[in-house]
Motif scaffolding. Structure first.
Motif, PDB file in Angstrom:
ATOM      1  N   MET A 101      -4.112  14.272 -11.857  1.00  0.00           N
ATOM      2  CA  MET A 101      -3.444  14.101 -13.323  1.00  0.00           C
ATOM      3  C   MET A 101      -4.280  13.727 -14.057  1.00  0.00           C
ATOM      4  N   LEU A 102      -5.626  12.730 -14.401  1.00  0.00           N
ATOM      5  CA  LEU A 102      -6.186  12.357 -14.710  1.00  0.00           C
ATOM      6  C   LEU A 102      -7.532  13.150 -14.274  1.00  0.00           C
ATOM      7  N   ILE A 103      -7.859  14.094 -13.114  1.00  0.00           N
ATOM      8  CA  ILE A 103      -9.036  14.739 -12.961  1.00  0.00           C
ATOM      9  C   ILE A 103      -8.529  16.411 -13.824  1.00  0.00           C
ATOM     10  N   VAL A 104      -7.546  16.414 -13.139  1.00  0.00           N
ATOM     11  CA  VAL A 104      -6.746  18.189 -13.478  1.00  0.00           C
ATOM     12  C   VAL A 104      -7.322  17.922 -15.535  1.00  0.00           C
ATOM     13  N   TRP A 105      -6.393  16.705 -16.090  1.00  0.00           N
ATOM     14  CA  TRP A 105      -6.490  17.219 -18.066  1.00  0.00           C
ATOM     15  C   TRP A 105      -7.547  16.740 -18.324  1.00  0.00           C
ATOM     16  N   GLN A 106      -8.710  15.834 -17.042  1.00  0.00           N
ATOM     17  CA  GLN A 106      -9.812  16.533 -17.983  1.00  0.00           C
ATOM     18  C   GLN A 106     -11.298  17.550 -17.655  1.00  0.00           C
ATOM     19  N   ILE A 107     -10.692  17.921 -16.622  1.00  0.00           N
ATOM     20  CA  ILE A 107     -11.136  18.794 -16.903  1.00  0.00           C
ATOM     21  C   ILE A 107     -10.824  20.291 -17.410  1.00  0.00           C
ATOM     22  N   ALA A 108      -9.406  20.186 -17.644  1.00  0.00           N
ATOM     23  CA  ALA A 108      -8.200  21.220 -18.936  1.00  0.00           C
ATOM     24  C   ALA A 108      -8.963  20.955 -20.111  1.00  0.00           C
ATOM     25  N   CYS A 109      -8.906  19.879 -20.210  1.00  0.00           N
ATOM     26  CA  CYS A 109      -9.362  19.585 -21.817  1.00  0.00           C
ATOM     27  C   CYS A 109     -11.183  19.031 -22.131  1.00  0.00           C
ATOM     28  N   SER A 110     -12.043  19.392 -21.261  1.00  0.00           N
ATOM     29  CA  SER A 110     -13.849  19.078 -21.353  1.00  0.00           C
ATOM     30  C   SER A 110     -13.756  20.037 -22.349  1.00  0.00           C
ATOM     31  N   SER A 111     -13.368  21.553 -22.525  1.00  0.00           N
ATOM     32  CA  SER A 111     -13.724  22.994 -23.692  1.00  0.00           C
ATOM     33  C   SER A 111     -13.929  21.745 -25.321  1.00  0.00           C
ATOM     34  N   PRO A 112     -14.684  22.387 -25.402  1.00  0.00           N
ATOM     35  CA  PRO A 112     -14.416  22.250 -27.184  1.00  0.00           C
ATOM     36  C   PRO A 112     -13.614  23.130 -28.016  1.00  0.00           C
ATOM     37  N   ILE A 148      -1.629  10.028 -10.181  1.00  0.00           N
ATOM     38  CA  ILE A 148      -2.434  10.043 -11.691  1.00  0.00           C
ATOM     39  C   ILE A 148      -3.872  10.345 -11.104  1.00  0.00           C
ATOM     40  N   ALA A 149      -4.149   9.680 -10.130  1.00  0.00           N
ATOM     41  CA  ALA A 149      -5.725  10.152 -10.523  1.00  0.00           C
ATOM     42  C   ALA A 149      -5.472  11.726 -10.544  1.00  0.00           C
ATOM     43  N   ALA A 156       0.958  -0.878   0.046  1.00  0.00           N
ATOM     44  CA  ALA A 156      -0.266   0.340   0.143  1.00  0.00           C
ATOM     45  C   ALA A 156       1.102   1.061  -0.121  1.00  0.00           C
ATOM     46  N   SER A 157       2.135   1.127   1.150  1.00  0.00           N
ATOM     47  CA  SER A 157       2.944   2.721   1.060  1.00  0.00           C
ATOM     48  C   SER A 157       3.320   2.612  -0.476  1.00  0.00           C
ATOM     49  N   ALA A 158       3.339   1.045  -1.292  1.00  0.00           N
ATOM     50  CA  ALA A 158       4.226   1.704  -2.882  1.00  0.00           C
ATOM     51  C   ALA A 158       3.220   2.220  -3.921  1.00  0.00           C
ATOM     52  N   LEU A 159       2.006   1.472  -3.583  1.00  0.00           N
ATOM     53  CA  LEU A 159       0.980   1.215  -4.700  1.00  0.00           C
ATOM     54  C   LEU A 159       0.129   3.168  -4.631  1.00  0.00           C
ATOM     55  N   VAL A 160      -0.256   3.581  -3.176  1.00  0.00           N
ATOM     56  CA  VAL A 160      -1.223   4.220  -3.278  1.00  0.00           C
ATOM     57  C   VAL A 160      -0.692   5.406  -3.464  1.00  0.00           C
ATOM     58  N   PRO A 161       0.923   5.818  -3.022  1.00  0.00           N
ATOM     59  CA  PRO A 161       0.664   7.876  -3.968  1.00  0.00           C
ATOM     60  C   PRO A 161       0.719   7.711  -4.835  1.00  0.00           C
ATOM     61  N   PRO A 162       1.409   6.923  -5.513  1.00  0.00           N
ATOM     62  CA  PRO A 162       1.176   7.200  -7.500  1.00  0.00           C
ATOM     63  C   PRO A 162      -0.145   6.786  -7.778  1.00  0.00           C
ATOM     64  N   ALA A 163      -0.806   6.294  -7.136  1.00  0.00           N
ATOM     65  CA  ALA A 163      -2.264   5.811  -7.817  1.00  0.00           C
ATOM     66  C   ALA A 163      -2.804   7.104  -7.364  1.00  0.00           C
ATOM     67  N   SER A 191      -7.329  21.728 -27.556  1.00  0.00           N
ATOM     68  CA  SER A 191      -6.448  21.349 -28.575  1.00  0.00           C
ATOM     69  C   SER A 191      -6.274  19.553 -28.194  1.00  0.00           C
ATOM     70  N   LEU A 192      -6.238  19.194 -27.092  1.00  0.00           N
ATOM     71  CA  LEU A 192      -5.588  17.271 -26.486  1.00  0.00           C
ATOM     72  C   LEU A 192      -7.801  17.055 -26.288  1.00  0.00           C
ATOM     73  N   PRO A 193      -7.567  16.125 -26.256  1.00  0.00           N
ATOM     74  CA  PRO A 193      -8.350  15.025 -26.142  1.00  0.00           C
ATOM     75  C   PRO A 193      -8.728  15.108 -24.669  1.00  0.00           C
ATOM     76  N   PRO A 194     -10.207  14.812 -23.540  1.00  0.00           N
ATOM     77  CA  PRO A 194      -9.958  14.054 -22.518  1.00  0.00           C
ATOM     78  C   PRO A 194      -9.289  12.566 -22.411  1.00  0.00           C
ATOM     79  N   PRO A 195      -9.348  12.669 -21.320  1.00  0.00           N
ATOM     80  CA  PRO A 195      -9.368  10.997 -20.836  1.00  0.00           C
ATOM     81  C   PRO A 195      -9.986  10.406 -21.237  1.00  0.00           C
ATOM     82  N   SER A 196     -11.598  11.257 -20.854  1.00  0.00           N
ATOM     83  CA  SER A 196     -12.967  10.180 -21.030  1.00  0.00           C
ATOM     84  C   SER A 196     -13.031   9.875 -22.969  1.00  0.00           C
TER      85      SER A 196
END
Length: 296
Positions: free
Chosen positions: A55-66, A52-53, A42-49, A69-74
């Motif tokens: 980063m995906l949330i920030v990426w989704q929010i930043a690229c959700s606009s029509p 990553i989560a 858990a100490s090895a896997l939880v922090p990077p998880a 230039s880049l596609p969101p994770p969804s």
């Protein structure tokens, strides 16, 4: 006196201490305690998880606009689902999954990096052992190692007139320099006592290389190998973009020409995970060979 009598005498003369037995038993239990193992995982896997989560949330929010230039994770998940869910499909020579493309690129890396490791360790040992070799070759190595990988590609294509050996040469020439430099540093730092022992034992040059030089310089050698394997993976992806084929690098270039940005993002994830695994593999081998003295 019988054997049983001797054993009974030993037990009476050297009775086991209860505290030592309890401590040993507790230590053995702790070594295989599933709770402890789960905590370490858990100490090895939880922090990077978590990172990553986020980063995906920030990426989704930043690229959700029509207008993004880049596609969101969804969108990447929806449009590149087949590449993610079926990495080993094979519909023909040019229509294969990303896992097969990565394996093809890894075959080239294995050949090029293997040659670089053999030649690099040998040249590094020569430079580290001979002061004249160091004075003559070190400046050349320092100049050549600053040349970008793709700058070697036109020269290799002109020399070999084929894309496959050209890609291997680019891998070789890119990854060999850190191996040479780190091996030379390790050889120069061999304690003088080791050299004195070799003189006393009258070891020849080959025996000195195999029994003293390589084991003593192993931590430095594996540090160079870790750097070299990373550069090899970088070089093959860049070379395949220009030389073609069915590797992961050509897939990215072909996806760019077809405007398939989600496919490129998935391929980048494959490249990153593969590079991480290669680094961990070389680090694990180095830790095993050097008994944990190399940097992790």
């Amino acid at each position: 006196m019988s054997i049983q009598t001797i054993e009974d005498t030993k037990v009476k003369a050297f009775p086991a201490k209860p505290a030592e037995v309890i401590a040993f038993t507790a230590k053995a239990r702790r070594r295989f305690d599933p709770i402890v193992i789960a905590g370490k995982l858990a100490s090895a896997l939880v922090p990077p998880a978590i990172v990553i989560a986020l980063m995906l949330i920030v990426w989704q929010i930043a690229c959700s606009s029509p207008t993004a230039s880049l596609p969101p994770p969804s969108q990447v998940w929806n449009e590149a689902y087949d590449l993610i869910a079926h990495p080993f499909f094979n519909n023909g020579p040019q229509d294969i999954g990303l896992a097969w493309r990565v394996l093809i690129s890894l075959q080239r890396v294995a050949i090029g990096f293997g040659l670089a490791a053999i030649v690099g360790v040998a040249l590094g040992a020569l430079v580290g052992q001979s002061i004249w070799a160091m004075r003559g070759l070190d400046p050349v190595f320092q100049i050549l190692r600053t040349v970008p990988p793709l700058a070697w590609l036109p020269l290799s294509l002109a020399a070999f007139r084929d894309s496959s050996p050209s890609a291997l040469f680019v891998i070789f020439i890119t990854s060999i320099w850190p191996i040479i430099i780190n091996t030379a540093v390790g050889v120069r730092n061999i304690p003088e006592d080791y050299r004195n022992v070799s003189r006393i034992l009258r070891l020849n040059q080959f025996e000195f290389f195999a029994k003293i030089m390589v084991p003593a310089a192993a931590p430095y050698i594996f540090t160079g190998l870790r750097i070299g394997i990373g550069l090899s993976w970088l070089a093959i992806v860049a070379a395949e973009m220009l030389t073609g084929g069915v590797g992961i690098g050509f897939f990215i270039w072909d996806a760019w020409n077809s405007s398939r940005l989600p496919d490129i993002i998935v391929a980048l994830a494959y490249i990153g995970v593969t590079g991480f695994c290669l680094d961990r593999l070389v680090a694990a081998v180095g830790a095993f060979v050097t008994r944990g003295t190399t940097a992790k």
